[in-house]
Write a protein that holds these residues in place. Structure first.
Motif, PDB file in Angstrom:
ATOM      1  N   UNK A   6       0.738  -1.135  -0.024  1.00 27.88           N
ATOM      2  CA  UNK A   6      -0.098  -0.008  -0.105  1.00 27.88           C
ATOM      3  C   UNK A   6       0.917   1.313   0.121  1.00 27.88           C
ATOM      4  N   UNK A   7       1.877   1.244   0.665  1.00 24.41           N
ATOM      5  CA  UNK A   7       2.908   2.383   0.792  1.00 24.41           C
ATOM      6  C   UNK A   7       3.616   2.723  -0.779  1.00 24.41           C
ATOM      7  N   UNK A   8       3.740   1.440  -1.342  1.00 23.70           N
ATOM      8  CA  UNK A   8       4.411   1.641  -2.694  1.00 23.70           C
ATOM      9  C   UNK A   8       3.171   2.103  -3.688  1.00 23.70           C
ATOM     10  N   UNK A   9       2.254   1.681  -3.434  1.00 23.25           N
ATOM     11  CA  UNK A   9       0.961   2.074  -4.420  1.00 23.25           C
ATOM     12  C   UNK A   9       0.551   3.538  -4.158  1.00 23.25           C
ATOM     13  N   UNK A  10       0.617   4.176  -2.728  1.00 20.30           N
ATOM     14  CA  UNK A  10       0.494   5.269  -2.424  1.00 20.30           C
ATOM     15  C   UNK A  10       1.361   6.171  -2.963  1.00 20.30           C
ATOM     16  N   UNK A  11       2.507   5.943  -2.959  1.00 22.56           N
ATOM     17  CA  UNK A  11       3.818   6.727  -3.653  1.00 22.56           C
ATOM     18  C   UNK A  11       3.613   7.123  -4.885  1.00 22.56           C
ATOM     19  N   UNK A  12       3.211   6.083  -5.777  1.00 19.52           N
ATOM     20  CA  UNK A  12       3.060   6.136  -7.069  1.00 19.52           C
ATOM     21  C   UNK A  12       1.506   6.742  -7.430  1.00 19.52           C
ATOM     22  N   UNK A  13       0.598   6.506  -6.921  1.00 22.51           N
ATOM     23  CA  UNK A  13      -0.710   6.906  -7.237  1.00 22.51           C
ATOM     24  C   UNK A  13      -0.843   8.249  -7.638  1.00 22.51           C
ATOM     25  N   UNK A  14      -0.226   9.283  -7.027  1.00 19.75           N
ATOM     26  CA  UNK A  14      -0.367  10.648  -7.611  1.00 19.75           C
ATOM     27  C   UNK A  14       0.252  11.008  -8.904  1.00 19.75           C
ATOM     28  N   UNK A  15       1.519  10.355  -8.842  1.00 19.29           N
ATOM     29  CA  UNK A  15       2.101  10.420 -10.196  1.00 19.29           C
ATOM     30  C   UNK A  15       1.484   9.905 -11.302  1.00 19.29           C
ATOM     31  N   UNK A  16       1.044   8.576 -11.210  1.00 20.47           N
ATOM     32  CA  UNK A  16       0.123   8.170 -12.422  1.00 20.47           C
ATOM     33  C   UNK A  16      -0.868   8.929 -12.700  1.00 20.47           C
ATOM     34  N   UNK A  17      -1.562   9.474 -11.447  1.00 16.96           N
ATOM     35  CA  UNK A  17      -2.837  10.312 -11.875  1.00 16.96           C
ATOM     36  C   UNK A  17      -2.551  11.523 -12.533  1.00 16.96           C
ATOM     37  N   UNK A  18      -1.234  11.972 -12.180  1.00 16.81           N
ATOM     38  CA  UNK A  18      -0.867  13.401 -12.936  1.00 16.81           C
ATOM     39  C   UNK A  18      -0.647  12.929 -14.368  1.00 16.81           C
ATOM     40  N   UNK A  19       0.152  11.953 -14.694  1.00 20.14           N
ATOM     41  CA  UNK A  19       0.473  11.557 -16.174  1.00 20.14           C
ATOM     42  C   UNK A  19      -0.479  11.025 -16.829  1.00 20.14           C
ATOM     43  N   UNK A  20      -1.380  10.102 -16.237  1.00 18.86           N
ATOM     44  CA  UNK A  20      -2.444   9.490 -16.946  1.00 18.86           C
ATOM     45  C   UNK A  20      -3.669   9.736 -16.794  1.00 18.86           C
ATOM     46  N   UNK A  21      -3.896  10.768 -15.997  1.00 17.54           N
ATOM     47  CA  UNK A  21      -5.395  11.064 -15.555  1.00 17.54           C
ATOM     48  C   UNK A  21      -6.258  11.830 -16.525  1.00 17.54           C
ATOM     49  N   UNK A  22      -5.915  12.306 -17.670  1.00 18.47           N
ATOM     50  CA  UNK A  22      -6.621  13.011 -18.616  1.00 18.47           C
ATOM     51  C   UNK A  22      -7.376  11.737 -19.492  1.00 18.47           C
ATOM     52  N   UNK A  23      -6.489  10.565 -19.737  1.00 17.20           N
ATOM     53  CA  UNK A  23      -6.899   9.458 -20.337  1.00 17.20           C
ATOM     54  C   UNK A  23      -7.622   8.435 -19.408  1.00 17.20           C
TER      55      UNK A  23
END
Length: 86
Positions: A6-23
């Motif tokens: 969960x810590x790893x996923x939380x660490x990356x979740x904001x990043x992937x939201x920022x990069x891929x969130x539009x799609x």
């Protein structure tokens, strides 16, 4: 461990939201659920959150445009889900 996943996923979740969130607008909710799972001490709530997460991600299926961070996030969430269920 579930907490490490969960810590790893939380660490990356904001990043992937920022990069891929539009799609992939579902990534906002994936991030919210991931953070809620980290804070949840309630087993019933945790089960509900993982149920929603599996529905939202189509059982952690990666889209064609997923990057390494996207894959790592879903893999960490899936591992946390499996460990919680066992």
């Amino acid at each position: 461990m579930t907490d490490q996943n969960l810590a790893r996923a939380a660490e990356l979740a904001s990043h992937i939201e920022r990069v891929h969130g539009a799609n992939h607008p579902e990534l906002t909710r994936v991030r919210e659920i991931t953070l809620a799972l980290q804070q949840s001490g309630n087993e019933t709530r945790t089960v509900e959150l993982f149920n929603e997460l599996r529905t939202l991600t189509h059982n952690y299926a990666l889209p064609d445009d997923a990057c390494e961070a996207f894959a790592a996030t879903y893999q960490a969430l899936e591992r946390a889900d499996r460990q919680r269920a066992s």
